[in-house]
Design a protein around this motif. Sequence first.
Motif, PDB file in Angstrom:
ATOM      1  N   LEU A 139      24.061 -15.792   7.627  1.00 17.63           N
ATOM      2  CA  LEU A 139      23.839 -14.574   6.849  1.00 17.63           C
ATOM      3  C   LEU A 139      22.932 -13.602   7.603  1.00 17.63           C
ATOM      4  CD1 LEU A 139      23.351 -16.189   3.328  1.00 17.63           C
ATOM      5  CD2 LEU A 139      25.255 -14.732   4.034  1.00 17.63           C
ATOM      6  N   LEU A 140      21.888 -14.121   8.214  1.00 13.94           N
ATOM      7  CA  LEU A 140      20.978 -13.245   8.934  1.00 13.94           C
ATOM      8  C   LEU A 140      21.644 -12.674  10.184  1.00 13.94           C
ATOM      9  CD1 LEU A 140      17.632 -15.237   8.578  1.00 13.94           C
ATOM     10  CD2 LEU A 140      18.400 -13.248   7.274  1.00 13.94           C
ATOM     11  N   SER A 141      22.555 -13.447  10.767  1.00 13.01           N
ATOM     12  CA  SER A 141      23.306 -12.929  11.900  1.00 13.01           C
ATOM     13  C   SER A 141      24.211 -11.773  11.483  1.00 13.01           C
ATOM     14  CB  SER A 141      24.144 -14.044  12.529  1.00 13.01           C
ATOM     15  OG  SER A 141      24.972 -13.555  13.560  1.00 13.01           O
ATOM     16  N   ALA A 142      24.772 -11.890  10.273  1.00 15.45           N
ATOM     17  CA  ALA A 142      25.682 -10.857   9.784  1.00 15.45           C
ATOM     18  C   ALA A 142      24.943  -9.603   9.337  1.00 15.45           C
ATOM     19  CB  ALA A 142      26.520 -11.410   8.634  1.00 15.45           C
ATOM     20  N   PHE A 143      23.763  -9.777   8.757  1.00 13.94           N
ATOM     21  CA  PHE A 143      23.084  -8.639   8.125  1.00 13.94           C
ATOM     22  C   PHE A 143      21.803  -8.211   8.835  1.00 13.94           C
ATOM     23  CE2 PHE A 143      25.559 -10.440   4.576  1.00 13.94           C
ATOM     24  CZ  PHE A 143      26.287  -9.306   4.224  1.00 13.94           C
ATOM     25  N   GLY A 144      21.369  -8.959   9.820  1.00 12.51           N
ATOM     26  CA  GLY A 144      20.149  -8.597  10.509  1.00 12.51           C
ATOM     27  C   GLY A 144      18.919  -9.164   9.822  1.00 12.51           C
ATOM     28  N   GLU A 145      17.766  -8.757  10.277  1.00 11.04           N
ATOM     29  CA  GLU A 145      16.504  -9.274   9.747  1.00 11.04           C
ATOM     30  C   GLU A 145      16.353  -8.908   8.272  1.00 11.04           C
ATOM     31  OE1 GLU A 145      13.033 -11.326   9.521  1.00 11.04           O
ATOM     32  OE2 GLU A 145      14.485 -11.302  11.164  1.00 11.04           O
ATOM     33  N   CYS A 146      16.135  -9.917   7.452  1.00  7.52           N
ATOM     34  CA  CYS A 146      15.995  -9.708   6.004  1.00  7.52           C
ATOM     35  C   CYS A 146      14.867 -10.584   5.473  1.00  7.52           C
ATOM     36  CB  CYS A 146      17.272 -10.099   5.259  1.00  7.52           C
ATOM     37  SG  CYS A 146      18.754  -9.190   5.697  1.00  7.52           S
ATOM     38  N   CYS A 147      14.335 -10.177   4.330  1.00  2.00           N
ATOM     39  CA  CYS A 147      13.464 -11.044   3.547  1.00  2.00           C
ATOM     40  C   CYS A 147      14.354 -11.781   2.554  1.00  2.00           C
ATOM     41  CB  CYS A 147      12.407 -10.224   2.829  1.00  2.00           C
ATOM     42  SG  CYS A 147      11.322 -11.217   1.787  1.00  2.00           S
ATOM     43  N   VAL A 148      14.409 -13.107   2.648  1.00  2.00           N
ATOM     44  CA  VAL A 148      15.298 -13.910   1.811  1.00  2.00           C
ATOM     45  C   VAL A 148      14.544 -14.388   0.579  1.00  2.00           C
ATOM     46  CG1 VAL A 148      16.741 -15.973   1.699  1.00  2.00           C
ATOM     47  CG2 VAL A 148      16.655 -14.620   3.808  1.00  2.00           C
ATOM     48  N   ILE A 149      15.088 -14.082  -0.597  1.00  2.00           N
ATOM     49  CA  ILE A 149      14.546 -14.557  -1.873  1.00  2.00           C
ATOM     50  C   ILE A 149      15.579 -15.491  -2.484  1.00  2.00           C
ATOM     51  CG2 ILE A 149      13.766 -13.904  -4.180  1.00  2.00           C
ATOM     52  CD1 ILE A 149      12.881 -11.233  -3.061  1.00  2.00           C
ATOM     53  N   PRO A 150      15.188 -16.675  -2.933  1.00  2.00           N
ATOM     54  CA  PRO A 150      16.179 -17.642  -3.422  1.00  2.00           C
ATOM     55  C   PRO A 150      16.811 -17.225  -4.741  1.00  2.00           C
ATOM     56  CG  PRO A 150      13.959 -18.478  -3.743  1.00  2.00           C
ATOM     57  CD  PRO A 150      13.826 -17.227  -2.930  1.00  2.00           C
ATOM     58  N   GLU A 151      17.838 -17.955  -5.125  1.00  2.00           N
ATOM     59  CA  GLU A 151      18.531 -17.722  -6.393  1.00  2.00           C
ATOM     60  C   GLU A 151      17.531 -17.729  -7.546  1.00  2.00           C
ATOM     61  OE1 GLU A 151      22.526 -19.470  -8.499  1.00  2.00           O
ATOM     62  OE2 GLU A 151      21.130 -20.914  -7.623  1.00  2.00           O
ATOM     63  N   GLY A 152      17.688 -16.766  -8.451  1.00  2.00           N
ATOM     64  CA  GLY A 152      16.778 -16.691  -9.583  1.00  2.00           C
ATOM     65  C   GLY A 152      15.394 -16.189  -9.236  1.00  2.00           C
ATOM     66  N   GLY A 153      15.147 -15.941  -7.953  1.00  2.00           N
ATOM     67  CA  GLY A 153      13.837 -15.452  -7.544  1.00  2.00           C
ATOM     68  C   GLY A 153      12.740 -16.494  -7.551  1.00  2.00           C
ATOM     69  N   SER A 154      13.106 -17.787  -7.715  1.00  2.00           N
ATOM     70  CA  SER A 154      12.094 -18.827  -7.890  1.00  2.00           C
ATOM     71  C   SER A 154      11.663 -19.411  -6.551  1.00  2.00           C
ATOM     72  CB  SER A 154      12.630 -19.937  -8.802  1.00  2.00           C
ATOM     73  OG  SER A 154      12.682 -19.499 -10.137  1.00  2.00           O
ATOM     74  N   ASN A 155      10.450 -19.094  -6.159  1.00  2.00           N
ATOM     75  CA  ASN A 155       9.807 -19.694  -4.993  1.00  2.00           C
ATOM     76  C   ASN A 155       8.307 -19.748  -5.280  1.00  2.00           C
ATOM     77  OD1 ASN A 155       9.039 -17.014  -4.723  1.00  2.00           O
ATOM     78  ND2 ASN A 155      10.206 -16.634  -2.856  1.00  2.00           N
ATOM     79  N   ALA A 156       7.524 -20.101  -4.266  1.00  2.00           N
ATOM     80  CA  ALA A 156       6.088 -20.243  -4.492  1.00  2.00           C
ATOM     81  C   ALA A 156       5.455 -18.934  -4.935  1.00  2.00           C
ATOM     82  CB  ALA A 156       5.416 -20.767  -3.226  1.00  2.00           C
ATOM     83  N   LEU A 157       5.856 -17.821  -4.311  1.00  2.00           N
ATOM     84  CA  LEU A 157       5.305 -16.522  -4.708  1.00  2.00           C
ATOM     85  C   LEU A 157       5.640 -16.200  -6.156  1.00  2.00           C
ATOM     86  CD1 LEU A 157       6.007 -14.302  -1.564  1.00  2.00           C
ATOM     87  CD2 LEU A 157       3.760 -14.963  -2.466  1.00  2.00           C
ATOM     88  N   ALA A 158       6.874 -16.505  -6.567  1.00  2.00           N
ATOM     89  CA  ALA A 158       7.288 -16.232  -7.941  1.00  2.00           C
ATOM     90  C   ALA A 158       6.454 -17.048  -8.927  1.00  2.00           C
ATOM     91  CB  ALA A 158       8.764 -16.541  -8.112  1.00  2.00           C
ATOM     92  N   ALA A 159       6.263 -18.331  -8.621  1.00  2.00           N
ATOM     93  CA  ALA A 159       5.452 -19.169  -9.506  1.00  2.00           C
ATOM     94  C   ALA A 159       4.035 -18.633  -9.616  1.00  2.00           C
ATOM     95  CB  ALA A 159       5.454 -20.613  -8.996  1.00  2.00           C
ATOM     96  N   GLN A 160       3.479 -18.206  -8.481  1.00  2.00           N
ATOM     97  CA  GLN A 160       2.134 -17.625  -8.518  1.00  2.00           C
ATOM     98  C   GLN A 160       2.111 -16.361  -9.364  1.00  2.00           C
ATOM     99  OE1 GLN A 160       1.391 -17.216  -4.340  1.00  2.00           O
ATOM    100  NE2 GLN A 160       1.198 -19.423  -4.009  1.00  2.00           N
ATOM    101  N   GLY A 161       3.175 -15.551  -9.276  1.00  2.00           N
ATOM    102  CA  GLY A 161       3.244 -14.341 -10.084  1.00  2.00           C
ATOM    103  C   GLY A 161       3.307 -14.626 -11.567  1.00  2.00           C
TER     104      GLY A 161
END
Length: 297
Positions: A139-161
Amino acid sequence: MPSEALDLSRLQPVLPSPLQPVEDLRFARHGVRLLLKRDDLIHPDLPGNKWRKLSPNLRAAAGRTVLTFGGAYSNHLRATAAAGRLLGFPTIGVVRGDELAGRPLNPSLARCAADGMTLHFVDRTTYRAKADPEVLAGLLSAFGECCVIPEGGSNALAAQGCTELGRELHGRVDVVAVACGTGGTLAGLAAGLAPGQRALGVPVLRGGFLGDAVRELQQEAFGGPAGSWSLDERFHFGGYARATPQLHAFADDFEQRHGLPVERLYVAKLLYALTALAEEGAFPPGTTVAAVVTGRP
């Protein structure tokens, strides 16, 4: 990217979200007080847990292109696309189901496209492997440098938020209940509550996987278990995006009783679960329960 584009405060979120009492005999006759935590009123385009989970991720993205994942009716994709439009950064939505690529867009995906999101459809096998390094690299090869957020937005940052949701309820309730998809909101909510309070998650998907997901998110976000929480897995009504005539009838009745539009995929299942639990005597008399309204129909 201009730094002012990342100032989320200019979107004027309603925080803390309102906490509204509900007079409902089905709870009152068991000595239970029901409150609604109206996170659906935080922002018209980024309501509820979408605001709480996305905002720390968007600050971390710092104006870069955001790539994220969702199904054909994903609230998370819509919120991400809206954030991109409002804050001026590019968004890419990786959508489950390559068979959708040649069809007219449903209203949800059409809204994403109208907000400027690039939609990329993948087959279901690839989608299930979306966290694999090879798939992400493609995906990053196809679209270039991106910030990837997982499905539903749930990651460590989201939990902290989402800890702020718990902090807003300190000293006001005994139990806070939330409908769960990927577990990020519950993980953060529980961590933000005060000692003596507990969080209750109502999964809207089948499978029994959510407990492990919440524990993993808390490990990533807080270094280990945080707060008191539990799950009741009985109220998914067949799985995600599924509802029965019984659930629709309950939601219609709740709307008529309280004048609250009830979103069916998450909020209706949560309110149904709490009503059933009150009838079962799951809450001791004198308990105050807050139901987190995470979105609108």
